[in-house]
Design a protein around this motif. Structure first.
Motif, mmCIF file in Angstrom:
data_model
loop_
_atom_site.group_PDB
_atom_site.id
_atom_site.type_symbol
_atom_site.label_atom_id
_atom_site.label_comp_id
_atom_site.label_asym_id
_atom_site.label_seq_id
_atom_site.Cartn_x
_atom_site.Cartn_y
_atom_site.Cartn_z
ATOM 1 N N LEU A 5 30.412 59.672 43.776
ATOM 2 C CA LEU A 5 29.301 59.910 44.703
ATOM 3 C C LEU A 5 28.076 59.073 44.374
ATOM 4 O O LEU A 5 27.126 59.012 45.158
ATOM 5 N N LEU A 6 28.066 58.434 43.206
ATOM 6 C CA LEU A 6 26.898 57.658 42.767
ATOM 7 C C LEU A 6 26.946 56.270 43.397
ATOM 8 O O LEU A 6 27.241 55.268 42.751
ATOM 9 N N ARG A 7 26.617 56.196 44.661
ATOM 10 C CA ARG A 7 26.819 54.978 45.446
ATOM 11 C C ARG A 7 25.874 53.848 45.054
ATOM 12 O O ARG A 7 26.110 52.696 45.405
ATOM 13 N N LYS A 8 24.774 54.153 44.357
ATOM 14 C CA LYS A 8 23.853 53.095 43.926
ATOM 15 C C LYS A 8 24.213 52.519 42.555
ATOM 16 O O LYS A 8 23.584 51.555 42.106
ATOM 17 N N SER A 42 40.067 56.714 42.139
ATOM 18 C CA SER A 42 39.443 56.790 43.454
ATOM 19 C C SER A 42 37.924 56.621 43.344
ATOM 20 O O SER A 42 37.302 55.917 44.152
ATOM 21 N N SER A 43 37.341 57.244 42.311
ATOM 22 C CA SER A 43 35.885 57.142 42.125
ATOM 23 C C SER A 43 35.480 55.711 41.783
ATOM 24 O O SER A 43 34.494 55.180 42.325
ATOM 25 N N ILE A 44 36.220 55.082 40.870
ATOM 26 C CA ILE A 44 35.907 53.701 40.509
ATOM 27 C C ILE A 44 36.050 52.785 41.724
ATOM 28 O O ILE A 44 35.240 51.882 41.956
ATOM 29 N N TYR A 45 37.077 53.058 42.525
ATOM 30 C CA TYR A 45 37.288 52.263 43.743
ATOM 31 C C TYR A 45 36.101 52.432 44.704
ATOM 32 O O TYR A 45 35.602 51.448 45.280
ATOM 33 N N GLY A 57 33.110 50.604 43.441
ATOM 34 C CA GLY A 57 33.298 49.177 43.649
ATOM 35 C C GLY A 57 33.056 48.746 45.083
ATOM 36 O O GLY A 57 32.602 47.632 45.343
ATOM 37 N N ARG A 58 33.374 49.630 46.030
ATOM 38 C CA ARG A 58 33.153 49.313 47.445
ATOM 39 C C ARG A 58 31.671 49.242 47.780
ATOM 40 O O ARG A 58 31.284 48.609 48.772
ATOM 41 N N HIS A 59 30.837 49.857 46.949
ATOM 42 C CA HIS A 59 29.409 49.911 47.262
ATOM 43 C C HIS A 59 28.615 48.917 46.395
ATOM 44 O O HIS A 59 28.370 47.804 46.826
ATOM 45 N N CYS A 80 41.993 48.945 42.288
ATOM 46 C CA CYS A 80 40.823 49.704 41.825
ATOM 47 C C CYS A 80 39.714 48.763 41.363
ATOM 48 O O CYS A 80 38.546 48.930 41.688
ATOM 49 N N PHE A 81 40.090 47.731 40.583
ATOM 50 C CA PHE A 81 39.098 46.838 39.986
ATOM 51 C C PHE A 81 38.768 45.620 40.853
ATOM 52 O O PHE A 81 37.776 44.951 40.618
ATOM 53 N N ALA A 82 39.623 45.303 41.813
ATOM 54 C CA ALA A 82 39.375 44.127 42.652
ATOM 55 C C ALA A 82 38.319 44.454 43.690
ATOM 56 O O ALA A 82 38.545 44.365 44.900
ATOM 57 N N ALA A 83 37.147 44.855 43.238
ATOM 58 C CA ALA A 83 36.077 45.275 44.133
ATOM 59 C C ALA A 83 35.242 44.074 44.553
ATOM 60 O O ALA A 83 35.169 43.063 43.864
ATOM 61 N N GLU A 84 34.586 44.234 45.696
ATOM 62 C CA GLU A 84 33.815 43.136 46.272
ATOM 63 C C GLU A 84 32.672 42.696 45.368
ATOM 64 O O GLU A 84 32.380 41.511 45.253
ATOM 65 N N HIS A 85 32.005 43.652 44.692
ATOM 66 C CA HIS A 85 30.802 43.326 43.923
ATOM 67 C C HIS A 85 31.061 43.191 42.430
ATOM 68 O O HIS A 85 30.163 42.742 41.704
ATOM 69 N N LEU A 86 32.241 43.584 41.926
ATOM 70 C CA LEU A 86 32.476 43.609 40.482
ATOM 71 C C LEU A 86 32.440 42.196 39.907
ATOM 72 O O LEU A 86 33.239 41.334 40.266
#
Length: 925
Positions: free
Chosen positions: A688-691, A718-721, A724-726, A750-756
């Protein structure tokens, strides 16, 4: 851009006006007189704030104006303290419980409110009278009409640089020759073989010798040109006069009645068919350069231009106009600094033996600044050469800048840069006076302080930390602070303030009652109301702790530098916004209970191994934005931490935190927390910590039923994903279970996130996970590996964006050598290898890692000397290499022969490298 809430020039006036408006908007009907007084304060202070802002833009306000502004700043601080108390009272009332407990609480609070309201009303009434007095003084002395005390310097301080004798100059030959080489070798060619203009922009701190260096180059090569000139620009340039001077020096008659356009056209006509050399000294703005460059035609005769500036952006602009080069002037090294110092005093290169130690200490204060060395040496030349006289000068360099005629020139040169700063940068620079001499200031830590102090203004589309970073970048760009550690991404991770600049800003901060420094050497009395207090303590000054910070109810910032066994007493510091106790290692649990009463606190650092828990009342600190307790012995944070809704940065060490972490919606950085294996709810709340941008976690292996473990892992992934989406940019991950969890291909999604961009996996792995090749945006990777082969290298090669890579080898390998081929790692700039496997190392093939600049290697040697006879790392194939750092782990203390052979082999490799990289080789301790 809206102004910051707090500044050195206007104090807390902006913050106070916002709070007064807020009180009026919410309404206060119980006491009409108080409401009326608050309305008066807002209107009157708003009017006076406008006058203050006008005077802030002046370089040097009139003395009466300065005294009035200081009085008004102090008054604003006092008023804000009263308004804060009032607003807390209102908030407490709104949070009262209901039912019978609510009735009892309400009855008690009404009694308290009656007493408190009467007190606050009296305080506001008294402060209103003080504001009226300040307003009357403003009108009586017509302060609105005062102008700056700025005066034109009777003597241009640059003249001495122009007419310095060659015999008196030290350390100029090398820089001069480098600039001449940039200007005269390898002619730039345009169309049809035309020789284009060459430009070198010399950039550096005030007093570094930019004018002297430019003049030495000018005198050396001016005979090669058809026409030459040397012109000054200055901080507030008269562009018409500069153009007239330029035309006159070139040998063409000028007319002051001509306008700028006519002058520019005449200069262009004169220069278009000539090979010219022009030096434009002391440019302070891009706008000034944009006008001057219009007068310089792009001809084809190999003309040259030299510019000097203190500001990197100006130098960059100059170079972009003519495809030039920036030359960063460096401080004198120890040898040349000593030579310049001794020649000025003793007319020789050496110093009397009994003054050796003192001369080194004085030169350290000068920090390689030629102007400072010359001026202090000139002062010492008028003294007797006794230790007592020299010690007196050493201990009073700060006051000498104020009082010595000899050192006034140094101060004026340094102040030019300060007065050129906009108000928000002046505030940030003055705030650096809290730090001790030679302190390495961490950029990230300073950013959090600046935000907590209220010095950072909001800008649309930017986070506050990004705005703060831009302020620090501006100070670096203007050469006001000195970068120390620069990361692989070009960001300055730490910097220092030159000692002489620190002396000046400490003096100015004390004068404005902006920062008070106590270091055991104060001769003057302390201000009646200290606003920001910085204690510099050593073992002999522990007594300062009890005597200097007691009963300071007005202190808003308290920082203690230097380890101390004396436990400070700060129970009365109710106005604190910033509390840094990073060096108070003897603090215990009961010492920090009072912290929870500091209801205005924004920034809290506590580092003591004796602290094992935080008080439950920590939830009272509703304004807290940064909490750092990572060096304490805390295992579990209290549930009340989840109430800290404004918290942005939370730093702990392997600590369990409350399940309801999802309430902390402002969190952007969270590390290093421990996630319990039986808490699926926490794993879900984390998402839930989207920031959240930076996360450091240790995950326990679920040891219960299979279904529970599956749901736990699914919730975590799911949370890490989701993070990562945010906004998640950096993840540091440790797993206390079997590595299969990390090696599983499902981790890739899970780790292949847009901002990571940064990934650290602390869990030792037997191989590189195949899913890592899908991390298309990753720039920083840190892994702990027990083995590696060609397949693993190929996986890493597919991470095309990688700039930083750190590999730690701790197990067995298939071969003793791994070759890095010429494909892949195209953008890698920094590579760390820590290898504790005997006899194993990496070797670079031709063309490997074409952009690698820094290589850090820790390796363990085999017992036999013969294994090092053909010791070849292939460093010669790293075409961009600039720095090599090697730590050798010997097999035994008795057999150092292999270490000697390995070191010799590495030095031989680097000695023939065309870049001549810096080499550091040591033994692992």
């Amino acid at each position: 851009m809206a102004g910051a809430l707090v500044s050195a020039s206007t104090g807390v006036m902006e913050s106070l006006l916002c709070k007064l408006s807020s009180v009026l908007e919410k309404g206060y009907r119980r006491n009409k007189r108080v409401e009326k007084d608050i309305l008066f304060l807002r209107n009157e202070l708003g009017s006076m704030n406008a006058v203050m802002k006008k005077q802030v833009m002046s370089k040097n306000p009139d003395l009466q104006v300065k005294a009035w502004m200081k009085e008004l700043r102090e008054l604003a601080y006092d008023i804000e303290d009263v308004i804060d108390a009032f607003m807390l009272q209102v908030e407490e009332k709104s949070d009262q419980p209901t039912g019978i407990m609510g009735f009892i609480s309400s009855s008690i609070s009404k009694l308290r409110e009656f007493v408190s309201s009467s007190t606050i009303a009296q305080e506001i009434e008294e402060l209103k009278h003080q504001v009226l007095e300040a307003s009357d003084r403003r009108k009586r002395y017509k302060l609105d009409e005062y102008t700056s005390m700025d005066t034109v310097e009777a003597i241009d301080p640059r003249l001495t640089a122009l007419y310095a004798e060659m015999g008196a100059l030290v350390g100029v030959d090398g820089p001069r020759n480098k600039i001449i080489k940039l200007l005269t070798e390898g002619d730039l060619e345009g169309e049809f073989g035309k020789q284009l203009i060459k430009l070198v922009s010399i950039v550096g701190f005030g007093g570094m010798g930019k004018t002297t260096l430019a003049n030495q180059v000018y005198q050396k090569i001016k005979g090669l040109f058809d026409c030459t000139c040397f012109v000054f620009v200055s901080q507030r340039p008269n562009m018409k006069k500069i153009l007239v001077d330029l035309l006159s020096e070139l040998g063409s008659a000028s007319n002051m009645w001509e306008d700028e356009i006519q002058l520019i056209n005449r200069i262009r006509d004169f220069l278009h068919d000539k090979r010219f050399l022009i030096v434009i000294d002391d440019i302070w703005s891009i706008s000034a350069w944009e006008i001057l460059k219009c007068a310089l035609p792009e001809n084809c005769f190999g003309s040259c231009i030299i510019t000097t500036t203190r500001i990197l952006d100006v130098a960059t602009s100059c170079c972009s106009s003519f495809n030039g080069n920036i030359y960063r002037i460096e401080p004198l090294n120890d040898k040349n600094a000593r030579k310049l110092f001794c020649k000025r005093i003793f007319h020789t290169d050496s110093c009397p033996t009994h003054l050796e130690g003192l001369s080194k200490a004085i030169l350290r204060k000068c920090g390689g600044l030629p102007l400072a060395i010359l001026h202090i040496a000139s002062l010492l030349a008028t003294k007797s050469d006794t230790k007592d006289e020299w010690e007196l000068v050493l201990n009073s360099i700060g006051s000498a800048l104020e009082n010595s005629h000899t050192l006034q020139g140094t101060k004026k040169i340094l102040l030019l840069s300060f007065y050129d700063l906009p108000p928000h940068l002046k505030t940030c620079l003055l705030y650096l006076s809290i730090y001790p001499e030679d302190y390495k200031i961490a950029t990230k830590g300073l950013i959090m302080r600046l935000i907590a102090e209220g010095f950072i203004a909001e800008e649309r589309g930017k986070r506050l930390d990004q705005v703060a970073q831009s302020y620090i970048n501006d100070l670096i760009n203007r050469s006001m602070v000195l970068p120390v550690d620069i990361g692989y991404d070009g960001h300055v991770q730490s910097f220092q303030v030159h000692d002489l600049v620190l002396n000046i800003i400490q003096s100015m901060s004390a004068e404005e009652n902006f920062v008070t420094i106590i270091d055991g050497q104060q001769s003057s009395s302390l201000p009646k109301k200290i606003r920001r207090l910085s204690l510099h303590i050593n073992d002999s000054e522990d007594a300062l702790m009890g005597t200097t910070i007691a009963n300071q109810n007005y202190v808003r910032s308290l920082t203690i530098f230097g380890f101390t066994k004396k436990v400070p007493s700060f129970s009365h510091f109710h106005a604190l916004r910033v509390l840094h106790l990073g060096y108070c290692e003897w603090l215990e649990n009961h010492h920090i209970e009072c912290v929870c009463n500091m209801l205005q606190l924004r920034y809290l650092v506590i580092h003591s191994n004796l602290i094992s828990e935080l008080p439950e009342e920590i939830g009272n600190l509703q304004h807290l934005v940064m909490l750092n307790v990572k060096f304490c012995s805390i295992q579990v944070l209290p549930e009340a931490v989840a109430k800290l809704r404004k918290l942005v940065w939370l730093y702990v060490s392997g600590v369990k935190i409350p399940v309801r972490i999802g309430n902390m919606q402002c969190l952007e950085e969270l590390s290093y927390i421990r996630i319990s294996s039986n808490c699926i709810k926490f794993a879900e709340e984390l998402g839930l910590l989207r920031k959240l941008r930076h996360l450091g976690i240790t995950v326990e292996d679920p040891c219960e039923m299979e279904d529970h473990g599956r749901r736990y892992r699914e919730a975590l992934l799911s949370s890490i994903y989701q993070l990562g989406r945010h906004n998640l940019q950096s993840l540091s991950f440790d797993y206390r279970g079997h590595e299969d969890f990390i090696l599983d291909s499902s981790m890739g999604s899970c780790f292949a996130a847009e901002h990571l961009q940064q990934l650290v996996i602390q869990k030792p792995l037997s191989r590189i996970p195949t899913w890592m090749s899908s991390l298309v945006n990753l720039i920083h990777l840190d892994l702990n590996i027990s083995r590696m082969d060609a397949d693993d290298i190929n996986i890493l090669k597919h991470i095309a964006t990688l700039v930083f890579l750190r590999l730690v080898f701790t197990g067995n390998v298939n071969s003793t050598r791994i070759v890095i081929e010429d494909r892949g790692f195209e953008y890698l700039k920094e590579f760390h290898v820590m290898c504790f496997i005997s006899g194993m190392w990496l070797r670079f093939a031709p063309g490997a890692m074409p952009k690698l600049q820094r290589y850090h290697l820790t390796l363990k040697l085999q017992e036999a000397k013969s294994t090092c006879d053909d010791f070849d790392l292939g460093l010669k194939h790293l075409e961009s290499l600039q720095h090599v750092s090697v730590a050798i782990v010997p097999v035994s203390a008795t057999n150092m022969e292999a270490t000697v052979v390995a070191e010799a082999a590495i030095r031989k490799e680097t000695s023939i490298h065309p870049n001549q990289p810096i080499v550091e080789i040591g033994t692992w301790q």
